[in-house]
Design a protein around this motif. Structure first.
Motif, mmCIF file in Angstrom:
data_model
loop_
_atom_site.group_PDB
_atom_site.id
_atom_site.type_symbol
_atom_site.label_atom_id
_atom_site.label_comp_id
_atom_site.label_asym_id
_atom_site.label_seq_id
_atom_site.Cartn_x
_atom_site.Cartn_y
_atom_site.Cartn_z
ATOM 1 N N ALA A 2 0.831 -1.204 0.000
ATOM 2 C CA ALA A 2 0.000 0.000 0.000
ATOM 3 C C ALA A 2 0.866 1.255 0.000
ATOM 4 O O ALA A 2 0.583 2.233 -0.714
ATOM 5 C CB ALA A 2 -0.923 0.000 1.213
ATOM 6 N N ALA A 9 0.950 4.090 -2.952
ATOM 7 C CA ALA A 9 0.712 5.507 -2.678
ATOM 8 C C ALA A 9 1.869 6.363 -3.183
ATOM 9 O O ALA A 9 1.664 7.428 -3.790
ATOM 10 C CB ALA A 9 0.520 5.726 -1.182
ATOM 11 N N ILE A 44 -9.347 11.177 -7.097
ATOM 12 C CA ILE A 44 -9.535 9.750 -6.815
ATOM 13 C C ILE A 44 -8.218 9.061 -6.464
ATOM 14 O O ILE A 44 -8.132 8.314 -5.478
ATOM 15 C CB ILE A 44 -10.189 9.040 -8.019
ATOM 16 N N GLY A 45 -7.191 9.323 -7.267
ATOM 17 C CA GLY A 45 -5.917 8.640 -7.060
ATOM 18 C C GLY A 45 -5.057 9.291 -5.996
ATOM 19 O O GLY A 45 -4.770 8.693 -4.950
ATOM 20 N N CYS A 71 -7.191 7.451 -2.833
ATOM 21 C CA CYS A 71 -6.433 6.196 -2.771
ATOM 22 C C CYS A 71 -5.171 6.321 -1.920
ATOM 23 O O CYS A 71 -4.886 5.455 -1.086
ATOM 24 C CB CYS A 71 -6.069 5.724 -4.177
ATOM 25 N N THR A 72 -4.406 7.393 -2.101
ATOM 26 C CA THR A 72 -3.139 7.510 -1.370
ATOM 27 C C THR A 72 -3.354 7.671 0.126
ATOM 28 O O THR A 72 -2.632 7.077 0.929
ATOM 29 C CB THR A 72 -2.294 8.690 -1.889
ATOM 30 N N LEU A 88 -5.934 6.608 1.781
ATOM 31 C CA LEU A 88 -6.437 5.325 2.258
ATOM 32 C C LEU A 88 -5.288 4.323 2.384
ATOM 33 O O LEU A 88 -5.171 3.614 3.392
ATOM 34 C CB LEU A 88 -7.497 4.782 1.298
ATOM 35 N N PHE A 89 -4.425 4.280 1.370
ATOM 36 C CA PHE A 89 -3.273 3.371 1.402
ATOM 37 C C PHE A 89 -2.350 3.709 2.575
ATOM 38 O O PHE A 89 -1.903 2.825 3.304
ATOM 39 C CB PHE A 89 -2.479 3.464 0.095
#
Length: 297
Positions: free
Chosen positions: A10, A14, A226-227, A231-232, A234-235
């Motif tokens: 993860a 990220a 989003i990315g 995502c980052t 969350l990762f």
């Protein structure tokens, strides 16, 4: 696959997203979206996504004694951190941004020594000095004539300040993430982030001409929301459940390599002697200051 391995994957994911983000986000600012407006879009988009995904997580309430720490985390991680980074990136270049962001482990080490009394060896002190010397080299001698980078020294300084704010966030968040599920933690942090960032970006947000945005800009904005944001974060917050803040920050090593290669590959930046020398000093300083024995990982 155990949780520690997943946490490492993860963290790498990220970092890879952050690496290409320097160039992707730079293409949006300042011609289409102002830096502060872009931050507002990030926090609104991420807050929405985290509230949706939290429906599938546990139902938790934040303890009253944690309210203040939650607000402080939001200020550093979703407010000051993003505001100075995007403003700095809009003024500077992708390669400068990718290099300076690697000072985060140095900042985390300094803050850990001051706040939680981590011992710093002579080698690490030397590493801090070398890394900051490289960062100052970019700030003081990294000027170029570029129409898309109107004030590179100021931009570089703001990006360096981002490392300080993000390092502070990592240390503070480590305590809270041990108590709350990542979905709960992130939905409240980004919700608070909206309140913090909106006063800075509201005017720029109203100036965006949405109907005139080309598809290339729309997908870049979507990627950042989003990315780079959802995502980052969350990762990284999942990685923090298994790794130390100082260990997670060391994954920033990968970011400049990806950032520099991507920026050069798409023709958005170029290496100069100052960038190469400063990057070498920063990387070496981060390497020295971040080295830990196996038992400390």
């Amino acid at each position: 696959m155990n949780k520690r391995t997943l946490a490492i994957l993860a963290a790498i994911g990220a970092t890879a997203i952050y690496g290409v983000n320097h160039t992707i986000a730079k293409g949006v600012m300042p011609n289409y979206v102002g830096a502060y407006a872009f931050v507002v879009l990030r926090v609104i988009g991420a807050a929405t996504l985290f509230w949706i995904i939290s429906l599938f997580g546990p139902k938790e309430k934040i303890a009253k004694k944690d309210y203040l720490r939650m607000v402080v985390c939001a200020i550093f991680g979703m407010g000051l951190n993003m505001l100075v980074f995007f403003k700095g990136l809009s003024l500077s270049t992708p390669i400068n941004s990718a290099v300076l962001i690697t000072t985060t482990p140095i900042i985390v080490l300094i803050l850990s020594a001051l706040w939680i009394k981590e011992k710093i060896s002579g080698k690490k002190v030397f590493g801090i000095f070398v890394g900051l010397l490289g960062a100052m080299g970019l700030i003081l001698f990294g000027s170029e004539l570029r129409h898309d980078a109107p004030n590179i020294p100021l931009g570089n300084f703001l990006i360096l300040m981002n490392s300080f704010f993000y390092g502070t966030y990592l240390i503070l968040a480590k305590i809270l993430i041990s108590k709350y599920h990542p979905f709960t933690f992130m939905k409240w942090l980004f919700s608070l982030g909206i309140l913090i960032c909106l006063p800075f970006g509201y005017t720029e947000l109203t100036e965006i001409e949405w109907s005139l945005l080309p598809f290339d800009i729309v997908w870049r904005i979507a990627f950042v929301i989003i990315g780079t944001t959802f995502c980052t974060y969350l990762f990284n917050i999942f990685a923090l459940t298994q790794l130390k803040a100082s260990t997670l920050s060391a994954f920033v090593y990968v970011q400049p390599l990806i950032g520099i290669l991507f920026a050069i590959a798409v023709g958005k930046d170029a290496l100069t002697a100052v960038k190469i020398l400063s990057a070498a000093l920063v990387f070496f300083g981060v390497y020295l200051s971040s080295r830990k024995t196996k038992s400390n990982l």
